[in-house]
Design an enzyme around this catalytic site. Sequence first.
Site, short mmCIF file in Angstrom:
data_model
loop_
_atom_site.label_atom_id
_atom_site.label_comp_id
_atom_site.label_asym_id
_atom_site.label_seq_id
_atom_site.Cartn_x
_atom_site.Cartn_y
_atom_site.Cartn_z
N GLY A 6 0.86 -1.18 0.00
CA GLY A 6 0.00 0.00 0.00
C GLY A 6 0.89 1.22 0.00
O GLY A 6 0.88 2.01 -0.94
N HIS A 34 26.20 2.58 16.69
CA HIS A 34 26.50 4.01 16.81
C HIS A 34 25.23 4.72 17.31
O HIS A 34 24.69 5.61 16.68
CB HIS A 34 26.98 4.59 15.46
CG HIS A 34 28.28 4.00 15.00
ND1 HIS A 34 28.43 2.65 14.74
CD2 HIS A 34 29.50 4.55 14.76
CE1 HIS A 34 29.68 2.40 14.36
NE2 HIS A 34 30.35 3.53 14.38
N GLU A 53 19.35 1.86 2.79
CA GLU A 53 18.72 1.47 4.05
C GLU A 53 17.25 1.12 3.87
O GLU A 53 16.76 0.15 4.46
CB GLU A 53 18.87 2.59 5.10
CG GLU A 53 20.31 2.93 5.48
CD GLU A 53 20.98 3.88 4.50
OE1 GLU A 53 20.30 4.36 3.56
OE2 GLU A 53 22.19 4.14 4.67
#
Lengths: 613, 613
Positions: B46, B397, B347
């Site tokens: 969607g 990190h 990512e």
Amino acid sequence: MLQYALLHLFGYGVSIDDLKNFRQVDSITPGHPEAHDTPGVEVTTGPLGQGFANAVGMAIGQAHTAAVFNKPGYDLVNNYTYMFFGDGCAMEGIASEAASTAGHLQLGNLIAIYDDNHISIDGDTKCAFTEDVLKRFEAYGWHTQWVKDGDHDYEGIEAAIAKAKEVKDKPSVIKLTTTIGFGSKLQGTGGVHGNPLKADDCKQVKEKFGFDPEKMFVVPQEVYDMYHKHAAEGAAAEQEWNKLFEKYGSEYKDLHSDLARRLTRNLPEGWQNKLPTYKPTDAAIASRKLSESVLEAIHDVIPELLSGSADLTGSNNTRWKNAVDFQPPNLGIGDWSGRYIRYGVREHAMAAIMNGLSAYGTIIPAGGTFLNFVSYAAGAVRLSSLSHQRVIYVATHDSIGLGEDGPTHQPIETLAHFRALPNMMVWRPADGNETSAAYYMALTSKQTPSILALTRQNLPQLEGSTLEKAIKGGYVVLENKDANVTLVSTGSEVSLCLEAVKTLKEQGLVARVVSLPCVEVFDAQDKEYRLSVIPDGIPTMSVEVMSTLGWEKYSHEQFGLNRFGASGPYKKVYEKFEFTPEGVAKRAKATIDFYKDVKPLRSPLNRAFTQLI
Amino acid sequence: MLQYALLHLFGYGVSIDDLKNFRQVDSITPGHPEAHDTPGVEVTTGPLGQGFANAVGMAIGQAHTAAVFNKPGYDLVNNYTYMFFGDGCAMEGIASEAASTAGHLQLGNLIAIYDDNHISIDGDTKCAFTEDVLKRFEAYGWHTQWVKDGDHDYEGIEAAIAKAKEVKDKPSVIKLTTTIGFGSKLQGTGGVHGNPLKADDCKQVKEKFGFDPEKMFVVPQEVYDMYHKHAAEGAAAEQEWNKLFEKYGSEYKDLHSDLARRLTRNLPEGWQNKLPTYKPTDAAIASRKLSESVLEAIHDVIPELLSGSADLTGSNNTRWKNAVDFQPPNLGIGDWSGRYIRYGVREHAMAAIMNGLSAYGTIIPAGGTFLNFVSYAAGAVRLSSLSHQRVIYVATHDSIGLGEDGPTHQPIETLAHFRALPNMMVWRPADGNETSAAYYMALTSKQTPSILALTRQNLPQLEGSTLEKAIKGGYVVLENKDANVTLVSTGSEVSLCLEAVKTLKEQGLVARVVSLPCVEVFDAQDKEYRLSVIPDGIPTMSVEVMSTLGWEKYSHEQFGLNRFGASGPYKKVYEKFEFTPEGVAKRAKATIDFYKDVKPLRSPLNRAFTQLI
């Protein structure tokens, strides 16, 4: 470091000591360049792909500003935007979105240099990135060139840039095949990406390029001389420009004062008188429509406002009636002076392009998407905040109240996310006056971006709301000095709380209602005022149809939705989760009962110590 | 609706009544398909571009699983993955990232059909999307075809799919030029994107295609017959497969039981005995390194674990020593059976690919990036949660403790964001035992994704931490029944709190310390246990070096960082913001003083009513 070193050489306010303080606390040379902190740094980058999209925004800014202000004999706004990107940026989706946008918009003023060094942090790009980058850019409509020996072929680089400047109808990319860490013993490896060179490597590099290997942080005078000569040429050009601009003022008085004003980032005097205001008897209207009315009312008096949407124009209501699209004129659907940007379904690039538009200095960008999809742009939204850009996110369909689209589109975590982001105003107006207030604050806060969370569904005009009250970020909508409980709420739930007051009254309980459209602005008010809104002595319960996370700061108890929503007509969805007058009243009663024995019952605004901000 | 209708026709558990309940509350046919709710829906889509990247994940899943389990005569795992995408998906950066990945990986088992209808919500794609899509896919390394009349040319479509199946070394895209809303009066316009057809239009469409215009929700028997015949063929093929798989078991006993087990989503018995445990005398280690030790220890016993990183392998420590890369064998740097994925700097695609990998059913994906850049993937992370995928985000990190990279890389809002996301475990372990606990819970929670927030800097091994305690999400690290205050903390700040206890003691104040590595898991414990951790009677102060938002739920006062961080050596950065034993002690004392007069002083865990979850 290259950027800081060049700024130093060109005479910006970056000293050798600043360079020595690279990546030290409170230096002006942080690990990645920040526009707000370092003279000459125009955009905040480091997170990959952001600078790419910022550059597209700055190029749009140039094209638009030139179209508005340039006149025969007055080529006032004519800069190119130069942008460097590496393999990492090229892999990021945001750069792809921005590159496709730039190609569509035929931004001939944009020149990108692709540092093709075949190394990313994981090593050879062969491991993850084997596409044909130039062919991809051709597909986007870019002009492409390749300089094969970027380590030595300075003439080739110069010629490629000259050629790129000649291409007026396409953005240009120059692929520069280079060796990372050229000259270092580790050249061509990932070892020189982020680590300083070792002492012996430093020495041999200096020797190789004709420097004294024993000296550190030394710039030969002839280097300073050359850069300062360039800087002087720049300063002279600025003087020329200032003269031209002054002359322009005698011929184009209004345009001159408009541009001069824009550069101060001040708005035109009296603009705020155009903001719509509402009476309680006015019709119930969705806040996305109220937002449209604001844009309709103010676009004439704030010519630097450029609106747009990520392919949701009709849903975000971001386009005023007579808006002209910002488009290359040859497409026949707009022109460069147009003030409405069709971003396409590219939320992340839209946000970073808006950062670039704001950084350009002559534009206030506003861009729409569904609130849930502002999350797609989170990387760039964060940099709106960090780099102090006046960017307005028009975020409609702000809750389960969007109804049928269902959980995939219904924000739950989104407001908590952006309320936790420093230097961001998250507005969730409850009616027309609050929507105008949100725009007032968004437009007048020169250093802070805003997210306006707006409803799909209609909202009644509240008794007791005014723009003046709402710009405090929070205020009392319904006061009652005998109240047993304060209901604090935002947006579509404020009117729900007012209904719940009636239900509570039937049970002999008295409630007062607070609207808190923007917690960040409310936090900035003095404590006396804040305690008058959320007082000591009675419990406070928050009501918002999404995650309760963070509401503990303003209330003793929280009624929210810490699960995903549901697809259905919005009233049914509200009922399913008990967001009804009865559901609110039931929990308000439980809150009243629960805190009866606590003495003293302090307002949650009373704290043991002050937060670091 | 097309997906639901087809599932109905093929005999999945989607009835005509379910279709009638399209987009109604508590139906199994929500506004956008959700994998967890509707039989036959394999991934939750969607939000644009997600399905594209999910498909790449499923194709990787097939290629890997085939390489591990297929044997001569046993072509057990040989499916193609089919994916449809439109202009909206094609514009999204996540789809670009995923397409580049699929091209690099030469996923010949992936067949995409691009619905080229020239319409997006803003109207003609001419307004924002004029790139050459097929050329772009060629640049990524895809095989491309174009069926020019997608409205009528069924043979052309069939032939293109057949051709795509023949191409074994490249993913395929078939551009299908179509008319949106084909047959409707509004065909070729945005008017048929999301709105139901009007009654008269419905009728004329039905007439046009030979149906009774007066009947609604009727499927002619011959249509059912045809689809049920296909379904029966599918069922027969499944029977054949089951027989083949049984036979495989007699020849490849271990592989057979491994695959059978994986499909149950249970882990191998006794795997948890491999998890590292630590004593307080063990060396201080960064939790990113502790995470690496877990992966090193368990990868042999959990063969379905596939790790990877978005180009931060050496920083995320996601790769065990002898890992083989998942790569096309002809690149010479890995093979299809490899268990380490080089996602590149992508990512968002990484997250959605992991959702696809998890949905495939034979793989548990773990993928690394910096915590700050999990935000780039927020759109897909949200769908990990909504679609109940066991996906592990290795987010290193995790705070200002990363030091020199500075504010552009230092998370402030990130944990609040993901703690507000339903069905997500956010872990921030304080030492080795807690890191093992985080993995234990992440791997055994079949329906819930996890974010593991891990440090760059070293952390001491805590006295009083054990895996058994930590898997409760929160526990007492340092108890003292005479305590004046509870310090509740996570990750790198737990050891800081233990230091602060000593500072407080010098001032005659007694503190107890609680570690809360995962609030979501802690919330799921019984109330008695939770109140033993954060008790009534004394105030609680939270300590975490990022946004305090949400900590009010677990503490009376909060010490955090509601501003952006700073670039510098991490100890200096901690000092700048007073995250020192003295800074904690000062605020703890203020907290003790502030609550002295409050009676009864309840634990913040005591609430007036229960939240909806």
